[in-house]
Scaffold this active site. Sequence first.
Site, PDB file in Angstrom:
ATOM      1  N   SER A   1      -6.254  -1.552 -18.561  1.00  0.00           N
ATOM      2  CA  SER A   1      -4.979  -2.015 -17.628  1.00  0.00           C
ATOM      3  C   SER A   1      -3.925  -0.994 -17.795  1.00  0.00           C
ATOM      4  O   SER A   1      -3.656  -0.434 -18.617  1.00  0.00           O
ATOM      5  CB  SER A   1      -4.374  -3.263 -17.876  1.00  0.00           C
ATOM      6  OG  SER A   1      -4.297  -3.652 -19.324  1.00  0.00           O
ATOM      7  N   CYS A   2      -3.147  -0.829 -16.634  1.00  0.00           N
ATOM      8  CA  CYS A   2      -1.706  -0.243 -16.713  1.00  0.00           C
ATOM      9  C   CYS A   2      -0.815  -0.918 -15.769  1.00  0.00           C
ATOM     10  O   CYS A   2      -1.419  -1.454 -14.881  1.00  0.00           O
ATOM     11  CB  CYS A   2      -1.928   1.256 -16.529  1.00  0.00           C
ATOM     12  SG  CYS A   2      -2.674   2.220 -17.945  1.00  0.00           S
ATOM     13  N   ASP A   3       0.327  -0.700 -15.754  1.00  0.00           N
ATOM     14  CA  ASP A   3       1.136  -1.440 -14.718  1.00  0.00           C
ATOM     15  C   ASP A   3       2.413  -0.283 -14.752  1.00  0.00           C
ATOM     16  O   ASP A   3       3.037   0.209 -15.613  1.00  0.00           O
ATOM     17  CB  ASP A   3       1.834  -2.570 -15.481  1.00  0.00           C
ATOM     18  CG  ASP A   3       0.663  -3.661 -15.420  1.00  0.00           C
ATOM     19  OD1 ASP A   3       0.534  -4.254 -14.264  1.00  0.00           O
ATOM     20  OD2 ASP A   3       0.256  -3.988 -16.428  1.00  0.00           O
TER      21      ASP A   3
END
Length: 442
Positions: free
Chosen positions: A11-13
């Site tokens: 994941s990344c945001d």
Amino acid sequence: MADPCPREPSSCDCFVSLPPASAAREVIFGKNSDRPRDEVQEVVYFPAASHAKGAKVQCTYIEVDQVEKTHAVILSRPAWLWGAEMGANEHGVCVGNEGVWTKEPVAEEEALLGMDLVRLSLERSKSAQEAVQVITALLERYGQGGSCKEEPTPFIYHNTFLLADRTEAWVVETAGQFWAAQRIQEGARNISNQLSIGTDITSEHMGLRQHAREQGWWNGQGAFSFLEVFSLTHQPVRMEAAKARYCAGQQLLRQHSGQITAETIMTILSDKASGICVDSEGFCTTGSMVSVLPQDPHLPCIHFFTATPDPSRSIFKPFIFVPNVTFFHQVQSPTFGDKDPVREMPRFQRRVDRRHNLYREHQLVLYTMDHDEHERQRLQEIMQKFQRQTLEAMKNLLAGSFTLKPQELADLFYDCVVTELTLYRQEVPCRGREMEVRSRDH
């Protein structure tokens, strides 16, 4: 065999806020880089440079044509590769990328990584829109592919990008060589490991819709939605988790709309309840970045980097582009030249110690906080105090009530790193260091 659907969280945001969502006349960019738990992320600065006509540049896996002039950049990147997870350039352009999986199959053949495209776009653009053009042109010419982890088993994904400058932001989403881009001129926006551009497409690959028709993904009737046409029909668990983070990020941005500051974005990036700040067995947030891009061109852009994992227990340190930036070796990993496992063939058959000085000291802090509740609270308060003082100084700098001499500006990030190192060495008890060493040895 590549694993396009990893079991562990991946994941990344990325976030951006423009007026009227921002509290001031500022564009604010932020990103968490969520990577394999033991991967080291370094912060590196490269000055502007001129290059010979016809020169090549070696990216992580392949060579591409170099341009005659590259802009100064500051990057936060996994220490083993050439590109970057996120960064900024001297013209106030910020770019971050995220992995995404679509109906278009990923390619094991080595090409450009999304992280290579981040760095290339920053080195070659003076605006977010120009950075979009750099990414899409390189993508169409060279393609994207190759393993994105420092492990023998390939881990491959396509990419989405969030780009911003002082006036606007762009989202670019890709599926192989195909892409769609959306321009954002006001409000707040986030991306989280999934396609999010629907019918509001500002520009696209010239063959995008024809390709979708040939694959039987779109019948050519009605509005064309990149999200609906290219998203996987059956979403794996990891994509459902990304959807939850995306919705949580949207909610947090709406909650603070009209009052968003750099501190707001730092708080969102530190939010563990939403999953935005990742702390799992396999993956964690290994580096974070927040940038303040004033719409007044006379004011400097300020870029904050942690250079350490877990933003909820890290310190964001400011960097400003000025001449003669002081080299900050304490957040740069050792190099291994031709003996680096990424250069030896076959790749990634062994591991090397890429920890930089600040990473080592910060790991001792985290170890102490995890094993001593009293020390956890004490150290957290000390770190938060340093963070507040730094943020206040930068607010005053932008407000004109605080000034720094040219050399102080050149030393800014370096001095903050040195102060953080000194703080850790003074405040982490010796018993914590002994326990951590003993634990690591066993």
